[in-house]
Design a protein around this motif. Structure first.
Motif, PDB file in Angstrom:
ATOM      1  N   UNK A   1      -5.853 -12.079 -12.140  1.00 12.33           N
ATOM      2  CA  UNK A   1      -5.740 -12.437 -10.647  1.00 12.33           C
ATOM      3  C   UNK A   1      -7.161 -12.480 -10.156  1.00 12.33           C
ATOM      4  N   UNK A   2      -7.539 -13.314  -9.342  1.00 13.74           N
ATOM      5  CA  UNK A   2      -9.088 -13.433  -9.100  1.00 13.74           C
ATOM      6  C   UNK A   2      -8.683 -13.540  -7.245  1.00 13.74           C
ATOM      7  N   UNK A   3      -9.000 -12.396  -6.600  1.00 11.70           N
ATOM      8  CA  UNK A   3      -8.964 -12.303  -5.086  1.00 11.70           C
ATOM      9  C   UNK A   3     -10.153 -12.032  -4.266  1.00 11.70           C
ATOM     10  N   UNK A   4     -10.144 -12.336  -2.994  1.00 15.69           N
ATOM     11  CA  UNK A   4     -11.148 -12.213  -2.173  1.00 15.69           C
ATOM     12  C   UNK A   4     -10.536 -11.588  -0.676  1.00 15.69           C
ATOM     13  N   UNK A   5     -11.137 -10.642  -0.251  1.00 18.94           N
ATOM     14  CA  UNK A   5     -10.865 -10.148   1.161  1.00 18.94           C
ATOM     15  C   UNK A   5     -12.073 -10.246   1.942  1.00 18.94           C
ATOM     16  N   UNK A   6     -12.609 -11.356   2.754  1.00 23.72           N
ATOM     17  CA  UNK A   6     -13.597 -11.601   3.412  1.00 23.72           C
ATOM     18  C   UNK A   6     -13.438 -11.371   5.148  1.00 23.72           C
ATOM     19  N   UNK A   7     -14.231 -10.699   5.593  1.00 23.46           N
ATOM     20  CA  UNK A   7     -14.322 -10.354   7.039  1.00 23.46           C
ATOM     21  C   UNK A   7     -15.571 -11.212   7.775  1.00 23.46           C
ATOM     22  N   UNK A   8     -15.717 -11.645   8.748  1.00 29.44           N
ATOM     23  CA  UNK A   8     -17.000 -12.253   9.103  1.00 29.44           C
ATOM     24  C   UNK A   8     -18.090 -11.467   9.484  1.00 29.44           C
ATOM     25  N   UNK A   9     -17.712 -10.174   9.883  1.00 28.63           N
ATOM     26  CA  UNK A   9     -18.609  -9.167  10.241  1.00 28.63           C
ATOM     27  C   UNK A   9     -17.816  -7.830  10.518  1.00 28.63           C
ATOM     28  N   UNK A  10     -18.459  -6.671  10.325  1.00 31.51           N
ATOM     29  CA  UNK A  10     -17.843  -5.383  10.841  1.00 31.51           C
ATOM     30  C   UNK A  10     -18.887  -4.482  11.525  1.00 31.51           C
ATOM     31  N   UNK A  11     -18.509  -3.416  12.352  1.00 27.47           N
ATOM     32  CA  UNK A  11     -18.987  -2.901  13.206  1.00 27.47           C
ATOM     33  C   UNK A  11     -20.057  -1.598  12.214  1.00 27.47           C
ATOM     34  N   UNK A  12     -20.769  -1.081  13.055  1.00 29.59           N
ATOM     35  CA  UNK A  12     -21.892  -0.104  12.352  1.00 29.59           C
ATOM     36  C   UNK A  12     -21.079   0.899  11.810  1.00 29.59           C
ATOM     37  N   UNK A  13     -19.951   1.388  12.518  1.00 29.02           N
ATOM     38  CA  UNK A  13     -19.010   2.444  12.107  1.00 29.02           C
ATOM     39  C   UNK A  13     -18.342   2.265  10.754  1.00 29.02           C
ATOM     40  N   UNK A  14     -18.458   1.230   9.975  1.00 28.33           N
ATOM     41  CA  UNK A  14     -17.790   0.760   8.925  1.00 28.33           C
ATOM     42  C   UNK A  14     -18.416   1.240   7.706  1.00 28.33           C
ATOM     43  N   UNK A  15     -18.038   2.168   7.094  1.00 25.31           N
ATOM     44  CA  UNK A  15     -18.732   2.660   5.789  1.00 25.31           C
ATOM     45  C   UNK A  15     -18.477   2.042   4.468  1.00 25.31           C
ATOM     46  N   UNK A  16     -18.948   2.396   3.322  1.00 21.03           N
ATOM     47  CA  UNK A  16     -18.813   1.894   2.028  1.00 21.03           C
ATOM     48  C   UNK A  16     -17.404   2.095   1.765  1.00 21.03           C
ATOM     49  N   UNK A  17     -16.844   3.395   2.036  1.00 19.87           N
ATOM     50  CA  UNK A  17     -15.649   3.823   1.328  1.00 19.87           C
ATOM     51  C   UNK A  17     -14.282   3.150   2.272  1.00 19.87           C
ATOM     52  N   UNK A  18     -14.821   2.719   3.306  1.00 22.64           N
ATOM     53  CA  UNK A  18     -13.750   1.940   4.253  1.00 22.64           C
ATOM     54  C   UNK A  18     -13.364   0.615   3.576  1.00 22.64           C
ATOM     55  N   UNK A  19     -14.192  -0.021   2.660  1.00 18.70           N
ATOM     56  CA  UNK A  19     -13.973  -1.192   1.927  1.00 18.70           C
ATOM     57  C   UNK A  19     -12.947  -0.803   1.249  1.00 18.70           C
ATOM     58  N   UNK A  20     -12.606   0.234   0.768  1.00 15.56           N
ATOM     59  CA  UNK A  20     -11.257   0.432  -0.025  1.00 15.56           C
ATOM     60  C   UNK A  20     -10.132   0.977   0.988  1.00 15.56           C
ATOM     61  N   UNK A  21     -10.258   2.113   1.720  1.00 13.76           N
ATOM     62  CA  UNK A  21      -9.357   2.627   2.355  1.00 13.76           C
ATOM     63  C   UNK A  21      -8.828   1.732   3.657  1.00 13.76           C
ATOM     64  N   UNK A  22      -9.759   0.977   4.196  1.00  9.28           N
ATOM     65  CA  UNK A  22      -9.235   0.055   5.153  1.00  9.28           C
ATOM     66  C   UNK A  22      -8.948  -1.453   4.820  1.00  9.28           C
ATOM     67  N   UNK A  23      -9.958  -1.870   3.879  1.00 12.46           N
ATOM     68  CA  UNK A  23      -9.620  -3.311   3.589  1.00 12.46           C
ATOM     69  C   UNK A  23      -8.861  -3.615   2.333  1.00 12.46           C
ATOM     70  N   UNK A  24      -9.402  -2.826   1.350  1.00 16.94           N
ATOM     71  CA  UNK A  24      -8.711  -3.339   0.024  1.00 16.94           C
ATOM     72  C   UNK A  24      -7.177  -2.592  -0.179  1.00 16.94           C
ATOM     73  N   UNK A  25      -6.818  -1.688   0.706  1.00 20.78           N
ATOM     74  CA  UNK A  25      -5.712  -1.076   0.835  1.00 20.78           C
ATOM     75  C   UNK A  25      -4.569  -2.159   0.736  1.00 20.78           C
ATOM     76  N   UNK A  26      -4.851  -3.211   1.508  1.00 25.18           N
ATOM     77  CA  UNK A  26      -3.670  -4.164   1.748  1.00 25.18           C
ATOM     78  C   UNK A  26      -3.444  -5.023   0.239  1.00 25.18           C
ATOM     79  N   UNK A  27      -4.582  -5.221  -0.435  1.00 25.52           N
ATOM     80  CA  UNK A  27      -4.547  -5.805  -1.821  1.00 25.52           C
ATOM     81  C   UNK A  27      -3.796  -4.864  -2.645  1.00 25.52           C
ATOM     82  N   UNK A  28      -4.274  -3.647  -2.544  1.00 28.47           N
ATOM     83  CA  UNK A  28      -3.622  -2.543  -3.460  1.00 28.47           C
ATOM     84  C   UNK A  28      -2.153  -2.481  -3.208  1.00 28.47           C
ATOM     85  N   UNK A  29      -1.651  -2.776  -2.143  1.00 23.50           N
ATOM     86  CA  UNK A  29      -0.330  -2.869  -2.036  1.00 23.50           C
ATOM     87  C   UNK A  29       0.452  -4.035  -2.393  1.00 23.50           C
TER      88      UNK A  29
END
Ligand code: NAD
Length: 336
Positions: free
Chosen positions: A151-179
């Motif tokens: 599977x080749x997948x992508x999850x792209x947002x135009x931009x995120x705020x300063x409060x978005x941290x590296x681990x949130x790429x997993x816990x907030x963003x990738x979490x939907x792909x993981x499910x």
């Protein structure tokens, strides 16, 4: 039959779900609201011309005799407490993701639900309700492209705020792909690795963006997911399944094609809220129907736990650069 719902957390998504339950969906009415910021509840009553009781304590709402089901849409760290309280009160509960902020917290919910003897929990993973993902799953299940291999997948947002941290790429963003990818493949993950390509100049100094997550499943399927949250051009979700005899891709959202100024073009969404707007309607209607028919079939507490276990491994892989094993206990018969 009408399901009386109490909502805990009346922020962005809580408000949207209250609007859905009151104005769009069938057989439901919102009868109770709670938020640590009471003014949020009052504003919603006015804006939606809604008649509902405001509770200052979430546990009083859960235990209110007229509340038959609970929607938990407060901040993630509060979810476990409220879901456990709903199970204890014998009430069905729809909990926005994450089910709990740790895998252990999700397991506490799984154990409480099993001990209660009845499925009561649905997790707010909405992608399995998206018509595009459902169409893609039908093609995979039909066998038309053979067994899935990659599977080749992508999850792209135009931009995120300063409060978005590296681990949130997993816990907030990738979490939907993981499910959704587990659901799509009827498979579980066995390992994760994270690699960092050249960083975009558009990301905050503290954020690693983009990232590539490499997952392996128990059946040996290899998945790469590009997470690129400052991609600048739009909100874009891609999923291409390479099978033994063909390739199937997630359909693009409908968009009018235009020919103008010497260009042939179709629009790309920029707001994530619009991408799965119909899926949110379908998932909540499913929850309502399932509670009324006493047969919970949506994303379960076990699915919430599986996503949390995989997310923990991905965060560890972000930090150590290694291939991190993902180990799940056997699925309890309760969730077969
Ligand atoms: P938000 O900050 O806009 O709203 C959260 C609300 O919860 C706030 O009004 C806050 O006052 C309230 N709250 C916090 N602690 C509380 C407590 N102890 N008791 C009662 N109320 C409390 O956040 P949001 O964007 O609406 O997100 C809420 C949850 O929904 C998060 O877990 C988020 O991950 C999830 N979410 C899921 C999706 C999805 O695509 N499925 C999309 C957005 C948000």
């Amino acid at each position: 039959m009408t399901l009386n719902i109490g909502v805990i957390g009346t922020g962005a998504i809580g408000r949207e779900h209250i609007r859905r339950c009151s104005q769009v969906l069938q057989n439901a009415r919102v009868v109770a609201l709670n938020d640590i910021n009471r003014a949020n509840c009052e504003q919603i009553l006015t804006d939606l011309a809604l008649k509902a009781e405001i509770y200052d304590n979430a546990h009083d709402l859960i235990n209110a005799p007229d509340v038959q089901a609970v929607l938990v849409t407060s901040w993630g760290p509060t979810h476990e407490e409220f879901v456990l309280a709903a199970i204890k009160a014998g009430k069905a509960v729809f909990c926005e993701k994450p089910l709990a902020v740790t895998a252990q917290g999700c397991m506490n919910i799984v154990e409480a639900e099993i001990a209660s003897g009845k499925k009561r929990v649905q997790v707010g993973f909405m992608r399995p309700y998206d018509s595009g993902y459902r169409a893609l799953k039908s093609v995979i299940d039909s066998g038309d492209i053979g067994e899935p291999l990659m599977l080749h997948c992508a999850h792209r947002n135009p931009e995120v705020g300063d409060a978005y941290t590296t681990d949130m790429a997993i816990t907030d963003t990738l979490i939907h792909e993981l499910d959704v990818l587990r659901w799509l493949l009827k498979d579980d993950y066995v390992s994760a690795q994270v690699i960092y390509p050249r960083k975009t100049r558009k990301a905050s100094s503290h954020l690693k963006d983009p990232q590539i997550v490499l997952l392996e499943t128990a059946k040996g399927v290899r998945i790469d997911v590009e997470i690129f949250v400052n991609c600048a051009y739009g909100y874009d979700i891609q999923c291409e399944v390479v099978g033994e005899t063909g390739i199937a891709s997630l359909p693009e959202p409908m968009s009018v094609q235009t020919r103008s100024a010497a260009k042939l073009s179709t629009g790309i969404l920029t707001d994530w809220k619009k991408r799965f707007i119909d899926a949110y309607d379908v998932e909540l209607q499913d929850f309502i129907n399932n509670v009324l028919s006493d047969n919970m079939t949506g994303p379960s507490a076990w699915d919430g736990y599986a996503a949390a276990v995989a997310a923990d491994a991905c965060v560890a892989a972000q930090n150590n650069g290694e291939i991190v094993p993902i180990t799940m206990p056997p699925r309890p018969a309760f969730y077969q």
